[in-house]
Design an enzyme around this catalytic site. Structure first.
Site, PDB file in Angstrom:
ATOM      1  CG  ASP A   8     -15.301   3.101  -0.582  1.00 50.10           C
ATOM      2  OD1 ASP A   8     -14.811   3.435   0.513  1.00 50.10           O
ATOM      3  OD2 ASP A   8     -16.011   2.092  -0.737  1.00 50.10           O
ATOM      4  CG  ASP A 129     -12.545  -5.943   5.042  1.00 49.30           C
ATOM      5  OD1 ASP A 129     -13.047  -5.197   5.898  1.00 49.30           O
ATOM      6  OD2 ASP A 129     -11.699  -5.556   4.218  1.00 49.30           O
TER       7      ASP A 129
END
EC number: 5.3.1.16
Length: 239
Positions: A8, A129
């Site tokens: 990330d 998600d």
């Protein structure tokens, strides 16, 4: 089953969020290109890279850095802010192996279909998600900052009609917590849509979790925080 390390990015650095919260960020000292090279040397077949700045702003901010990471020789699936055909084509033309489309798939299905048709379904990974507060997993959008009323199963069924085969599913409650994945969710996913190549993400702690996901029929597992632990041997996880 493919084991995919995750990186990330925020402001050019490697970070991890806890449960997708931007106010709970852990920054790591290693640089992204060094991290990518490390995984390439260990034999990883793919990297999962998320531009968190892009996910938040709605436009990918770190494409140049991501392309530099891919020059280490490891194919990358990348996302975070891909919300236009122009941005998708820019990423694809820059050599990104697979584009990860998240919020757009829920907020603008028509545009998402146009991107799928331009880029081809096999070059797209839908990142869905979920929050499982009820029996039905509901999707979150915009870097997990907002909830939608769309269910995971509705969205998967819809995009399956357009040739989508690769879906990355994260239970937000598990992400960054190191408490184990939501095995029930992934078992349901494979049972409902066995023809989908499911990627599991969130909560993986050790080899046993990976083995269990593999036994459920999951095609790939994304490893994030786990790989920053001192006692983890990534080469063993690839075996």
């Amino acid at each position: 089953m493919l084991v995919i390390p995750a990186i990330d990015l925020q402001s050019g650095r490697c970070v991890r969020l806890k449960q997708g919260r931007f106010d709970q960020v852990t920054q790591f000292s290693v640089f992204p290109i060094e991290r990518a090279l490390h995984f390439a040397k260990l034999g990883a077949k793919r990297l999962h890279v998320v531009d968190l700045d892009g996910a938040r702003s709605g436009k990918m901010q770190q494409l140049e850095l991501i392309c530099s990471m891919q020059k280490t020789g490891i194919p990358i699936q990348a996302g975070g802010g891909i919300r236009s055909i122009e941005q998708a084509l820019e990423c694809s033309n820059a050599g990104i192996s697979q584009l990860v489309i998240g919020s757009l798939a829920i907020t603008n299905p028509d545009l998402t279909i146009q991107i799928i048709e331009k880029i081809k379904p096999e070059n797209i990974v839908l990142a869905l998600d979920v929050r499982v507060d009820t029996k039905v997993p509901l999707l979150a959008i915009n870097g997990w900052q907002n909830n939608s009323t769309s269910s995971l199963w509705e969205v998967v069924s819809y995009y399956e009609n357009y040739g989508i085969k690769n879906i990355l599913c994260t239970d937000i409650a598990c992400d960054g917590m190191m408490n184990g994945p939501n095995f029930d969710l992934y078992q349901q996913a494979v049972e409902y849509f066995p023809q989908i190549a499911w990627q599991a993400s969130g909560g993986v702690r050790h080899m046993q979790d990976i083995t269990t996901l593999n036994s459920l029929g999951i095609s790939a597992v994304i490893l994030g925080l786990m790989l920053y632990q001192d006692n983890v041997n990534f080469e063993e996880l690839l075996c």
